[in-house]
Design a protein around this motif. Structure first.
Motif, PDB file in Angstrom:
ATOM      1  N   LYS A  13      27.202  24.939  -9.571  1.00 22.52           N
ATOM      2  CA  LYS A  13      27.381  25.280 -10.978  1.00 22.52           C
ATOM      3  C   LYS A  13      28.297  26.476 -11.056  1.00 22.52           C
ATOM      4  O   LYS A  13      27.918  27.578 -10.679  1.00 22.52           O
ATOM      5  CB  LYS A  13      26.024  25.586 -11.626  1.00 22.52           C
ATOM      6  N   GLU A  64      24.321  29.004 -24.499  1.00 21.24           N
ATOM      7  CA  GLU A  64      25.134  28.426 -23.436  1.00 21.24           C
ATOM      8  C   GLU A  64      24.708  28.940 -22.063  1.00 21.24           C
ATOM      9  O   GLU A  64      25.211  28.485 -21.046  1.00 21.24           O
ATOM     10  CB  GLU A  64      26.618  28.727 -23.680  1.00 21.24           C
ATOM     11  N   ASP A  65      23.819  29.906 -22.055  1.00 21.67           N
ATOM     12  CA  ASP A  65      23.326  30.525 -20.821  1.00 21.67           C
ATOM     13  C   ASP A  65      24.472  30.934 -19.885  1.00 21.67           C
ATOM     14  O   ASP A  65      24.540  30.506 -18.738  1.00 21.67           O
ATOM     15  CB  ASP A  65      22.362  29.577 -20.088  1.00 21.67           C
ATOM     16  N   ARG A 150      12.220  34.753 -14.503  1.00 16.64           N
ATOM     17  CA  ARG A 150      11.735  34.148 -15.715  1.00 16.64           C
ATOM     18  C   ARG A 150      10.531  33.273 -15.528  1.00 16.64           C
ATOM     19  O   ARG A 150      10.517  32.383 -14.710  1.00 16.64           O
ATOM     20  CB  ARG A 150      12.813  33.337 -16.408  1.00 16.64           C
TER      21      ARG A 150
ATOM     22  N   ILE B  15      14.242  28.931 -27.544  1.00 14.01           N
ATOM     23  CA  ILE B  15      15.644  28.655 -27.197  1.00 14.01           C
ATOM     24  C   ILE B  15      16.054  29.203 -25.821  1.00 14.01           C
ATOM     25  O   ILE B  15      16.673  28.487 -25.029  1.00 14.01           O
ATOM     26  CB  ILE B  15      16.600  29.153 -28.309  1.00 14.01           C
ATOM     27  N   PRO B  16      15.711  30.466 -25.485  1.00 15.01           N
ATOM     28  CA  PRO B  16      16.089  30.935 -24.136  1.00 15.01           C
ATOM     29  C   PRO B  16      15.523  30.047 -23.027  1.00 15.01           C
ATOM     30  O   PRO B  16      16.202  29.800 -22.022  1.00 15.01           O
ATOM     31  CB  PRO B  16      15.506  32.348 -24.087  1.00 15.01           C
ATOM     32  N   SER B  19      17.566  26.814 -22.947  1.00 17.73           N
ATOM     33  CA  SER B  19      18.889  27.075 -22.379  1.00 17.73           C
ATOM     34  C   SER B  19      18.837  27.211 -20.866  1.00 17.73           C
ATOM     35  O   SER B  19      19.672  26.673 -20.148  1.00 17.73           O
ATOM     36  CB  SER B  19      19.456  28.383 -22.932  1.00 17.73           C
ATOM     37  N   ARG B  20      17.842  27.960 -20.382  1.00 18.23           N
ATOM     38  CA  ARG B  20      17.728  28.160 -18.948  1.00 18.23           C
ATOM     39  C   ARG B  20      17.409  26.839 -18.246  1.00 18.23           C
ATOM     40  O   ARG B  20      17.974  26.523 -17.202  1.00 18.23           O
ATOM     41  CB  ARG B  20      16.655  29.215 -18.645  1.00 18.23           C
ATOM     42  N   SER B  23      20.481  24.876 -17.734  1.00 10.93           N
ATOM     43  CA  SER B  23      21.269  25.386 -16.601  1.00 10.93           C
ATOM     44  C   SER B  23      20.704  24.890 -15.280  1.00 10.93           C
ATOM     45  O   SER B  23      21.446  24.582 -14.351  1.00 10.93           O
ATOM     46  CB  SER B  23      21.260  26.916 -16.578  1.00 10.93           C
ATOM     47  N   GLU B  26      21.606  21.360 -14.636  1.00 10.93           N
ATOM     48  CA  GLU B  26      23.043  21.256 -14.362  1.00 10.93           C
ATOM     49  C   GLU B  26      23.362  21.640 -12.924  1.00 10.93           C
ATOM     50  O   GLU B  26      24.455  21.350 -12.426  1.00 10.93           O
ATOM     51  CB  GLU B  26      23.822  22.244 -15.252  1.00 10.93           C
ATOM     52  N   ASP B  27      22.465  22.380 -12.304  1.00 10.12           N
ATOM     53  CA  ASP B  27      22.740  22.987 -11.000  1.00 10.12           C
ATOM     54  C   ASP B  27      22.030  22.199  -9.902  1.00 10.12           C
ATOM     55  O   ASP B  27      20.830  22.329  -9.698  1.00 10.12           O
ATOM     56  CB  ASP B  27      22.242  24.446 -11.032  1.00 10.12           C
ATOM     57  N   ARG B  28      22.818  21.383  -9.192  1.00 14.73           N
ATOM     58  CA  ARG B  28      22.214  20.491  -8.205  1.00 14.73           C
ATOM     59  C   ARG B  28      21.484  21.262  -7.103  1.00 14.73           C
ATOM     60  O   ARG B  28      20.556  20.742  -6.482  1.00 14.73           O
ATOM     61  CB  ARG B  28      23.318  19.607  -7.634  1.00 14.73           C
ATOM     62  N   GLN B  30      19.419  23.401  -7.487  1.00 11.22           N
ATOM     63  CA  GLN B  30      18.050  23.687  -7.924  1.00 11.22           C
ATOM     64  C   GLN B  30      17.288  22.392  -8.213  1.00 11.22           C
ATOM     65  O   GLN B  30      16.470  22.325  -9.137  1.00 11.22           O
ATOM     66  CB  GLN B  30      18.059  24.548  -9.177  1.00 11.22           C
ATOM     67  N   ARG B  99      33.079  23.748 -28.779  1.00 13.16           N
ATOM     68  CA  ARG B  99      32.177  24.637 -29.499  1.00 13.16           C
ATOM     69  C   ARG B  99      32.858  25.380 -30.648  1.00 13.16           C
ATOM     70  O   ARG B  99      32.308  25.481 -31.745  1.00 13.16           O
ATOM     71  CB  ARG B  99      31.558  25.639 -28.530  1.00 13.16           C
ATOM     72  N   TYR B 112      21.130  24.386 -32.548  1.00 14.46           N
ATOM     73  CA  TYR B 112      21.286  24.568 -31.110  1.00 14.46           C
ATOM     74  C   TYR B 112      22.417  23.688 -30.598  1.00 14.46           C
ATOM     75  O   TYR B 112      22.437  22.479 -30.826  1.00 14.46           O
ATOM     76  CB  TYR B 112      19.999  24.244 -30.335  1.00 14.46           C
ATOM     77  N   MET B 113      23.376  24.313 -29.917  1.00 19.36           N
ATOM     78  CA  MET B 113      24.507  23.563 -29.386  1.00 19.36           C
ATOM     79  C   MET B 113      24.760  23.974 -27.949  1.00 19.36           C
ATOM     80  O   MET B 113      24.715  25.151 -27.607  1.00 19.36           O
ATOM     81  CB  MET B 113      25.745  23.852 -30.239  1.00 19.36           C
ATOM     82  N   ARG B 114      25.034  22.983 -27.111  1.00 15.89           N
ATOM     83  CA  ARG B 114      25.281  23.269 -25.706  1.00 15.89           C
ATOM     84  C   ARG B 114      26.500  22.492 -25.213  1.00 15.89           C
ATOM     85  O   ARG B 114      26.629  21.291 -25.458  1.00 15.89           O
ATOM     86  CB  ARG B 114      24.053  22.861 -24.892  1.00 15.89           C
ATOM     87  N   SER B 115      27.388  23.187 -24.506  1.00 15.75           N
ATOM     88  CA  SER B 115      28.579  22.553 -23.938  1.00 15.75           C
ATOM     89  C   SER B 115      28.304  22.122 -22.508  1.00 15.75           C
ATOM     90  O   SER B 115      27.659  22.848 -21.760  1.00 15.75           O
ATOM     91  CB  SER B 115      29.742  23.541 -23.919  1.00 15.75           C
ATOM     92  N   ALA B 117      30.328  20.493 -18.950  1.00 11.03           N
ATOM     93  CA  ALA B 117      31.617  20.206 -18.333  1.00 11.03           C
ATOM     94  C   ALA B 117      31.551  18.848 -17.639  1.00 11.03           C
ATOM     95  O   ALA B 117      30.526  18.492 -17.068  1.00 11.03           O
ATOM     96  CB  ALA B 117      31.967  21.298 -17.324  1.00 11.03           C
TER      97      ALA B 117
END
Ligand code: B12
Ligand code: GDP
Ligand code: MG
Lengths: 150, 314
Positions: A13, A64-65, A150, B15-16, B19-20, B23, B26-28, B30, B99, B112-115, B117
């Motif tokens: 990432k 968007e973190d 967290r 929301i936090p 969002s986390r 992420s 998205e992160d292989r 993890q 965005r 709530y909006m998230r981009s 890639a």
């Protein structure tokens, strides 16, 4: 941070960075130069749009973190505006997003900004590679905190 | 990492935490954390209405989505947005530009909006997008609007799981016939001609209506709606139509839908394994060049490569 370590941090990432000009400042050329440079360095790059309030900058960064918020002002208002953003981050207890600054910032202001947790503060003529290295370093710190907690 | 706190946050719509969690999926690197989160939120998923939006670049998808999301918020519903931006094939970096086009609507209505890639050759978008949708689902969002880049495997995958698909056109953006040939017409549930403030909009609407009348129709009568995504004109009519389409569909996720999702994850994972296993030998591109240099035809070259990668005859 060793290069190998930071590379493995971002292998799956990439670094995610938000560029923001939170004030009445129409000097947007630098933003586009930086956006392209960060993208070419393999980062995911967001732009906060025209005249975002400090609240909007933080809301976007959280949704968007991102790892880093890059604050840019050429209008001389950096001390007050950057401080608002830094205070807001602290108020919301966010410690895993790094603040990096830049624009027309007199040397005498830099220690004050550093104290607020805003580093870099690069001005015109700074080599892009210096900026990218600095952002990568701060992003690594932020990402490690994200992974830890967290 | 202890996932209890983040899962509790997701369930509470925090929301936090949402969002986390996105992420993390998205992160292989993890993947074990992702696996726990997805397991723990599963019982809360299956209720979100997935609206897919597709169409050529520049047609106004992002602008339209901003206005549409505002209209949904105005009607008292909790909506969210995911938008995919194309990564640079050279550097892997991405300008997440969708965005900005909807930023105003997002700010005004706390949407709530998230981009995301696209990641290009590296892949993984289908899995990330799917997991993101389910996180939003578990967080209690009533709907999610997904903007795609308009091509590629992940787009097809996202459209497979969308409940309502909106296809956008605009006057002056090329031939409608092109999209019929490309098969875009068949997948649409609702057709939108954006930029009705521009010349030729009326003709475009008529063109699509004519084309639709030539395609075999089902029980759902597909309509063409003209909108202006700068002023917001007629967005309410579009939302009415989306709600009509939603009311006809089934509310809850059936086994078929879950299997569809599982197969998307499987394919994503398999692609990933092939890429990963080819990495130590250089990359897949280099291996392919080697096959060609040997004068091996593409069919047999592919067989040889895959066999060597999975380590058994296929
Ligand atoms: C071009 C320019 C303009 C153009 C802007 C065009 C545009 N769309 O961008 C125009 C003519 C519109 C303009 C107008 C004005 N300008 Co003017 N402008 C400049 C000038 C000559 C160059 C800026 C530029 O584009 N540089 C090129 C880009 C690529 O560099 P950059 O923006 O500095 O960004 C680089 C670095 O600073 C750094 N950086 C920037 N941000 C960040 C953020 C982070 C996180 C990091 C790490 C790095 C970083 O990296 C970037 C890439 O290398 C500067 C003088 C100067 N030499 O800086 C004055 C300057 C910025 N302008 C100035 C002023 C006063 C104005 C006006 C108020 C003038 C007036 N009275 O009308 C207006 C205000 C306009 C507005 N609405 O804000 C002053 C600001 C003084 C101050 N800070 O107190 C300057 C410094 C000139 C001066 N010496 O007096 N301006
Ligand atoms: N005239 C007009 N322009 C529009 C309309 N909707 C979007 N645009 C413009 O079309 C361009 C592309 O819009 P964008 O939403 O980014 O399109 P996307 O690439 O499909 O997401 C932008 O310059 C918009 O301002 C509309 O209804 N009318
Ligand atoms: Mg777009």
């Amino acid at each position: 941070m060793a290069v190998g370590k930071s590379q493995s941090l971002f292998k799956e990432k990439p670094i995610k960075i938000l560029l923001a000009k939170p004030g009445i400042d129409g000097h947007d050329r630098g933003m586009f130069v930086l956006a392209k440079a960060f993208r070419d360095a393999g980062m995911d790059v967001l732009y906060a749009g025209l005249l975002p309030t400090p609240e909007e900058v933080i809301d976007t960064a959280v949704s968007e973190d991102v790892d880093v918020i890059a604050l840019s002002l050429l209008n001389g208002a950096h001390l007050t505006v950057f401080k608002k953003i830094s205070d807001l981050l602290k108020k919301r207890k966010i410690d895993d997003i790094a603040l990096v600054g830049g624009g027309t910032i007199p040397d005498s202001d830099k220690p004050k900004l550093e104290k607020m947790g805003i580093s870099g503060n690069y001005g015109p003529g700074t080599p892009l590679s210096t900026i990218i290295d600095h952002v990568t370093k701060r992003a690594s710190e932020a990402r490690l905190r994200k992974l830890g907690g967290r | 990492m202890n996932t209890d706190a983040i899962v509790k946050g997701i369930r509470g719509g925090d929301i936090p935490s949402v969002s986390r969690a996105i992420s993390i999926v998205e992160d292989r690197s993890q993947i074990s954390v992702s696996s726990e989160i997805m397991k723990k939120i599963y019982d809360r998923t299956g209720n979100i209405h997935i609206i897919g939006v597709t169409g050529p670049p520049g047609v106004g998808k992002s602008s339209m989505i901003g206005k549409l999301a505002s209209e949904i918020a105005l009607r008292g519903r909790k909506t969210s947005i995911i938008a995919v931006d194309a990564s640079s094939p050279f550097t892997g970096g991405t300008l997440l530009g969708n965005r900005v086009r909807m930023q105003e609507s997002i700010n005004r209505n706390s949407i709530y909006m998230r981009s995301l890639a696209s990641r290009g050759f590296k892949g993984g978008l289908s899995s990330a997008a799917l997991s993101t949708i389910r996180i939003l689902d578990a967080a209690g969002f009533d709907s999610v609007i997904v903007e795609t880049v308009g091509s590629g495997q992940a787009d097809i995958d996202i459209m497979k799981i969308a409940h309502t698909i909106i296809v956008l056109h605009a006057p002056g953006l090329g031939d409608i016939l092109q999209s019929i040939k490309a098969g875009i017409m068949e997948i649409g549930d609702i057709f939108v001609v954006n930029k009705i403030d521009r010349e030729g909009a009326f003709l475009a609407i008529k063109d699509i209506e004519d084309s639709l009348s030539m395609l075999p129709g089902g029980p759902w009568k597909r309509k063409v709606i003209g909108v202006n995504s700068l002023s917001g004109e007629n967005i309410d009519a579009l939302l009415d139509e989306i709600e009509r389409h939603r009311s006809l569909g089934k509310e809850n996720r059936g086994d078929g839908e879950a299997m569809q999702e599982m197969s998307i994850y499987i394919e994503d994972e398999l692609r990933r394994i092939i890429l990963e296993r080819s990495a130590p030998k250089g990359d897949l591109n280099r291996e392919m060049k080697r096959m060609m240099a040997k004068g091996i035809d593409p069919f047999n070259g592919a067989l040889k490569l895959v066999t060597s990668l999975v380590g058994s005859e296929i």
